[in-house]
Design an enzyme around this catalytic site. Structure first.
Site, PDB file in Angstrom:
ATOM      1  N   ASP A 145       0.817  -1.219   0.000  1.00  0.00           N
ATOM      2  CA  ASP A 145       0.000   0.000   0.000  1.00  0.00           C
ATOM      3  C   ASP A 145       0.849   1.266   0.000  1.00  0.00           C
ATOM      4  OD1 ASP A 145      -2.658  -0.387  -0.381  1.00  0.00           O
ATOM      5  OD2 ASP A 145      -3.268   0.251   1.611  1.00  0.00           O
ATOM      6  N   ASP A 466     -12.552  -7.519   8.876  1.00  0.00           N
ATOM      7  CA  ASP A 466     -12.617  -8.965   9.037  1.00  0.00           C
ATOM      8  C   ASP A 466     -13.878  -9.373   9.785  1.00  0.00           C
ATOM      9  OD1 ASP A 466     -11.669  -7.642  11.263  1.00  0.00           O
ATOM     10  OD2 ASP A 466     -10.091  -9.079  11.722  1.00  0.00           O
TER      11      ASP A 466
END
Length: 754
Positions: A145, A466
């Protein structure tokens, strides 16, 4: 695929544990009912003008009763996590032949080389390449990233070292620890003398690892020298997708491998992915990275199953993929199984675990309980998930409608083609057109006006992508399983200093509470396809920071304040109703200690867990809950800072000595120190008042509660008064906290007088 003649895994319900849990639940329920009766009787007597009770202020009773109800509600939700514990044993030797196994993509995410050292990330990459799985069916993707040049260079070096030396060595000698960094820490520094092939090869590979390590560290130093430019490029860089192979390994890496002939064997695919990032666009943190990997991998390998790993969570046992396939290929559950979750375990946590970094009880106990219902939460790393589950219902519902598929998945026709399970791209030859398409699906505007992050892929609503994604999968009728073999399949680096633990805890708390207070609250959201017990489990996970924070702030201040001013809040020692309070207090401590012991940790780890529960409740749980409330009111935007994985030598030394390091923000220190000073002042002042008045019978429970909190707070008191090292609590912080304590006592006096 031909079904196996024998079951691929064994599922065992711990009936004795379940029966004991249910018996304990009944007894505690009776005790809670007794407490509610005691509190309600007091309030009823107040309304009937009972003279004795009219002398007792109403506000502290209401506050403490509210805290007791809050904890009781959370306790009730938490019983679902222990209701039916299940333990599973896979049999990978019963899997079909390698040719019949499905392919697997491995997703690894990194964001910032300054916080996530490149050498550690590359060791995770190498360990993933070393999974015991057919190499032609294993594909490893790294999402960078930060778009950092050091990460790409590190991958080239990792590929060269893994292909030429590490993987042949591991395959030849059956090495289980596939991270070279971890492995060479395990073996003796002096391997002895002799002509043994293993010793000779080990020395040789160790030398090659040192060369690889130095190359990565040199690249890291060069990268750090350009800090200002790197900060800008991390937020603003184009998409880049590159398959790492011999064509991309430069002469320096090739020279490091020497001229000796090595039996390379077949190598898994290794792909570097840096998605496009622009300051003007939302990038959605880790969930955004995973969704880009989901699209890019669909165009390159399109494996039916995906392993997700944090960049510091290396593969400690190469058999995890085969063990996970024992569940995914089980004909009895394969159609409804979304993911197999492994526990998170950590190589750098001491046996005392003073910061409660190991997340012992959730991963080694509670997730087994959820497995007895419809399966555990998706837990960030170490899970094998079915690609089809992440695509949602749009694939079946809109399979013949190209317009609708584009609205769901974006405008890439090649990606839409990959949605068909029989589509397998050619992973050995890549055309320029294919690479162009992979960069296209990595553009920051690709998801605009699509269902990515809303119904497709990893979901964006909360920073705990998640948990939120796993909950929605369960709502759609998918199940999950929890696999906890004796040998940890994955090992990572836990936060081992107070500052990182509290920052991480604040981030998690904010994301979880945000879900718990929203329309997606598991207790009320979702179709009937998810059971009541599973809803209770998910609700407990989402609300525990808020409930613990609210109740602990009351329990750490109100009884102490009333003790200081000689106001009883609990039954007298001579009153049988005190037994209900005593039972809940003592049994909860004993049960927690018992759980710590049965999962293999020493009793001293219990003290660390209790202390950190109190500290977190007063600090990161409070700030995280406040952050979630402010965000729900539109007063704050979500932010994300990666947990620091760089090791500080002084902090590491204190940690090894079980000594707390209090070098953290005053935003965390002042509430904690203030609560301890309130307990200390009120305990001393209250004890003197009790001695003078002789009313031990009335105030005994509050003295015990305050004394217990002080015992658990000893490290804080020591850091305020006795310690002289730079890990102590600053004197200025103690002064500010003392002033806050005095203000609290003064304001409390006025409120009690009303």
């Amino acid at each position: 695929m031909k079904e196996p003649s024998q079951t691929l895994h064994l599922r065992e319900v711990h009936k004795l544990t379940a029966a004991a849990t249910r018996a304990h639940t009944i007894i505690v329920s009776i005790a809670i009912s007794t407490i509610v009766y005691f509190r309600a009787s007091f309030l009823l007597q107040r309304t009937t003008n009972d003279n004795n009770n009219n002398n007792i202020p109403l506000l502290p009773w209401l506050l403490i009763f509210s805290a007791e109800l809050l904890l009781s509600f959370l306790w009730l939700l938490g019983q679902s996590l222990r209701w039916r514990p299940v333990y599973r044993t896979p049999f990978p030797e019963r899997l079909p032949e390698d040719e019949k196994l499905p392919s697997i993509d491995v997703f690894i995410c990194t964001a910032d080389p300054s916080r996530e050292p490149t050498l550690d990330v590359m060791n995770t990459v190498i360990s993933a390449l070393g999974l015991d799985y057919p190499a032609d069916k294993l594909h490893v993707y790294l999402s960078d990233d930060g778009g950092a040049s050091v990460t790409l260079e590190g991958m080239k070096a990792a590929w060269a070292f893994a292909k030429s030396w590490w993987l042949p060595y591991c395959r030849r000698y059956g090495i289980k620890t596939r991270s070279p960094q971890a492995y060479f820490l395990e073996v003796d520094e002096d391997l002895g003398d002799g002509d043994d092939h293993f010793l000779i090869d080990t020395r040789k590979v160790k030398e090659k690892y040192k060369v690889f390590k130095e190359r990565v560290l040199a690249a890291t130093r060069k990268y750090e020298a350009e800090e200002d430019r790197n900060k800008n490029s991390a937020r603003d860089h184009p998409a880049l997708v590159q398959v790492i192979n011999d064509d991309h390994v430069d002469e320096e890496a090739a020279a490091a491998n020497g001229d000796e002939e090595v039996d390379y064997g077949q190598m898994p695919l290794l792909v570097y992915v840096a998605r496009e990032k622009r300051p003007s666009h939302d990038h959605n943190f880790k969930a955004g990275s995973l969704n880009v990997l989901l699209r890019v991998s669909a165009l390159i390998s399109n494996s039916g199953f995906i392993l997700v790993l944090d960049c510091d969570m290396y593969c400690n046992d190469p058999s995890s993929a085969r063990q996970a396939m024992c569940f995914h290929l089980d004909p009895n559950i394969t159609s409804s199984l979304a993911f197999v979750q492994y526990p998170q375990r950590f190589y750098n946590v001491s046996r005392s675990d003073i910061y409660d970094s190991a997340l012992k009880v959730p991963f080694l106990l509670l997730w087994h309980g959820m497995d007895g219902i419809e399966g555990p939460c998706l837990s960030g790393t170490g899970f094998y998930i079915k690609r089809k589950a992440l695509y949602g219902s749009s694939v079946e519902e809109e399979s013949d409608d190209l317009v609708q598929l584009r609205r769901s998945f974006g405008s890439s026709n090649k990606f839409i083609k990959s949605l068909h399970q029989d589509h397998q791209p050619n992973v050995t030859q890549f055309s320029d057109e294919q690479f162009s398409e992979t960069q296209f699906v990595a553009f920051c505007e690709y998801e605009h006006l699509t269902k990515w992050g809303q119904e497709v892929g990893f979901l964006y609503y909360s920073i705990v992508e998640d948990y939120f994604t796993g909950f929605h999968l369960h709502c759609k009728g998918w199940i999950s399983v929890f696999c906890d073999p004796k040998r940890p399949q994955f090992l990572g680096a836990a936060a081992t200093n107070l500052n990182d633990v509290l920052i991480q805890g604040t981030r998690w708390s904010a994301g979880l509470v945000e879900v718990g207070l929203s329309k997606y609250c598991p207790l009320i959201y979702g179709p009937s396809r998810i059971s009541v017990l599973e809803r209770m489990s998910y609700t407990w996970v989402s609300l525990y920071p808020l409930c613990f924070s609210g109740s602990l702030w009351c329990f750490s201040t109100i009884p102490q304040l009333c003790l200081f001013y000689n106001i009883p809040l609990y039954p007298k020692v001579s009153d049988p109703l005190l037994a209900a309070f005593s039972f809940i207090f003592v049994s909860s401590l004993i049960r927690n200690l018992y759980e710590i012991l049965i999962i293999g940790w020493p009793a001293r780890a219990w003290f660390g867990e209790q202390r950190m529960w109190m500290i977190k409740s007063l600090t990161c749980f409070f700030y995280g809950s406040l952050d979630a409330i402010m965000k729900s009111l539109g007063l704050r935007q979500t932010s994300f800072v990666p947990t620091n994985k760089v090791v500080d030598d002084q902090q590491a030394k204190r940690y090894s000595m079980d000594m707390y390091d209090f070098r953290t923000s005053n935003l965390f220190l002042i509430p904690m120190v203030t609560a301890v000073l309130v307990s200390l002042t009120c305990f001393v002042g209250g004890a003197l008042r009790v001695i003078k008045a002789g009313n031990w019978d009335d105030m005994f429970a509050q003295l015990i509660l305050s004394g217990f909190i002080l015992c658990m707070s000893y490290p804080v008191i020591e850091a305020m008064i006795l310690r002289k090292d730079n890990g102590r609590i600053p004197f200025s912080t103690t002064i500010v906290s003392a002033v806050a304590c005095a203000v609290f006592l003064a304001v409390g006096s006025l409120m009690l007088a009303l």
